[in-house]
Design a protein around this motif. Structure first.
Motif, mmCIF file in Angstrom:
data_model
loop_
_atom_site.group_PDB
_atom_site.id
_atom_site.type_symbol
_atom_site.label_atom_id
_atom_site.label_comp_id
_atom_site.label_asym_id
_atom_site.label_seq_id
_atom_site.Cartn_x
_atom_site.Cartn_y
_atom_site.Cartn_z
ATOM 1 N N GLN A 89 0.829 -1.210 0.000
ATOM 2 C CA GLN A 89 0.000 0.000 0.000
ATOM 3 C C GLN A 89 0.862 1.258 0.000
ATOM 4 O O GLN A 89 0.508 2.255 -0.627
ATOM 5 N N ASP A 92 1.762 2.124 -3.431
ATOM 6 C CA ASP A 92 0.621 2.245 -4.340
ATOM 7 C C ASP A 92 0.232 3.714 -4.514
ATOM 8 O O ASP A 92 -0.253 4.351 -3.582
ATOM 9 N N ASN A 94 -1.913 4.722 -7.035
ATOM 10 C CA ASN A 94 -3.134 4.849 -7.843
ATOM 11 C C ASN A 94 -4.290 3.964 -7.361
ATOM 12 O O ASN A 94 -5.155 3.590 -8.155
ATOM 13 N N ASN A 95 -4.287 3.628 -6.077
ATOM 14 C CA ASN A 95 -5.411 2.889 -5.471
ATOM 15 C C ASN A 95 -5.748 1.616 -6.240
ATOM 16 O O ASN A 95 -6.878 1.433 -6.726
#
Length: 340
Positions: A89, A92, A94-95
């Motif tokens: 996460q 990350d 860009n979800n």
């Protein structure tokens, strides 16, 4: 679940397609590794509703994960999965996180109200690698519908996450017919309103496929032995996750060579150079590099440190001190993007 449930009807439809694929099969060269694996789940062709109700519990044949390890009495072990999740996460931008779907016995450790397991996070890591390399930017920016092909999609977990994130995608799966009993049943359960096309492997069906506007469909299932006969509009992206490593070297060479001739601009691979169980493979990365300009992607900073010269020296010294040698680089999973 009973024989009249939609999920079981999906299974029966997939079974019918798979039996036709098996009947129409041309001679193909499957590795000894996969010949043995396939024999272990032939029972799926005679599965009752009770098995389909918990299809995900039987996917260990594909990915090696067991539902047993994620039951309530093993919750004290979820720290490793949670640590992996949090590290991904943090990388990350860009979800891209998609949790385990509850359909067909979906399982995992409960973290923040959603379920996660080793498969979930491995697929997530693949998406992050594609995103970090710029592959997913091309998917997002494509104003037309994307045509993505996965070679060896297993039970369909990565296909689920990709389609969930990028619904304007036609997702074609090329795989061993018996393996598709999992992916057909699963994907039709988690995407009940999608339009699917199943190719029975006959020469007539392949000729029809080559003339079809594939972007009218959500999922297309294609038996592996017709690979050389495919002539439809080239895919925008080809994905392979952990199945090239289990093939014969000549099989992978055929896949990569045709991809180049087809004009497929990008191939993403998450594989070991060779599975320790498969002596019929030489080196996945070398084969990719023969046809594409390749780049290795490191999702997490610690991967960069581990693969550096200093990191390898530290690991070797630690191995000598502890007696644990660790995996040789040949057997480590690598995220590789190949571009024409």
């Amino acid at each position: 679940m009973d024989i009249n449930s939609q999920e079981y009807r999906n299974y029966l439809e997939g079974k019918s397609a798979v039996l036709a694929m098996l009947k129409n099969a041309r001679e193909s060269s499957t590795s000894k590794y996969w010949q043995e694996e396939l024999s272990g789940f032939e029972y799926m062709l005679e599965a009752p509703p009770s098995i389909i109700k918990n299809l995900r519990h039987h996917c260990y044949h594909i990915s090696g994960l067991h539902e047993y390890d994620y039951r309530a009495h093993h919750q004290h072990k979820k720290g490793k999965i949670e640590k992996w999740l949090r590290s991904l996460q943090a990388a990350d931008k860009n979800n891209l996180l998609v949790s385990e779907h509850p359909a067909l016995g979906g399982y995992g450790y409960d973290i923040g109200g959603a379920k996660y397991n080793g498969d979930t996070l491995s697929f997530y890591e693949c998406l992050l690698a594609m995103d970090k390399s710029g592959v997913l930017a091309g998917v997002r920016e494509n104003k037309n519908r994307n045509l993505v092909m996965e070679i060896g999609a297993g039970w369909g977990g990565l296909a689920y996450q990709f389609k969930k994130l990028f619904p304007n995608t036609t997702y074609a799966i090329v795989d061993l017919p018996l393996t598709m009993i999992f992916s057909i049943t699963y994907l039709k359960a988690v995407f009940p309103n999608t339009k699917t096309l199943m190719i029975d492997g006959s020469r007539e069906s392949v000729e029809k496929l080559n003339k079809t506007n594939l972007k009218e469909y959500d999922f297309i299932f294609i038996p592996h032995y017709v690979w050389k006969e495919l002539k439809f509009a080239r895919p925008d992206l080809i994905i392979n996750r952990a199945s090239f490593q289990e093939m014969k070297a000549a099989e992978v060479e055929d896949y990569v060579r045709k991809s180049k001739e087809w004009g497929v601009p990008v191939i993403y691979s998450m594989n070991r150079d060779r599975s320790p169980h498969n002596p019929e493979m030489t080196s996945v990365s070398r084969i990719l590099g023969d046809s594409y300009k390749t780049e290795e992607i490191f999702v997490l900073d610690e991967e960069v440190k581990e693969r550096s010269l200093l990191g390898r020296m530290k690991k070797k010294i630690l191995g000598l001190l502890t007696g644990k040698k660790g995996l040789p680089s040949l057997y480590q999973h690598r995220h590789i993007v190949g571009r024409l």
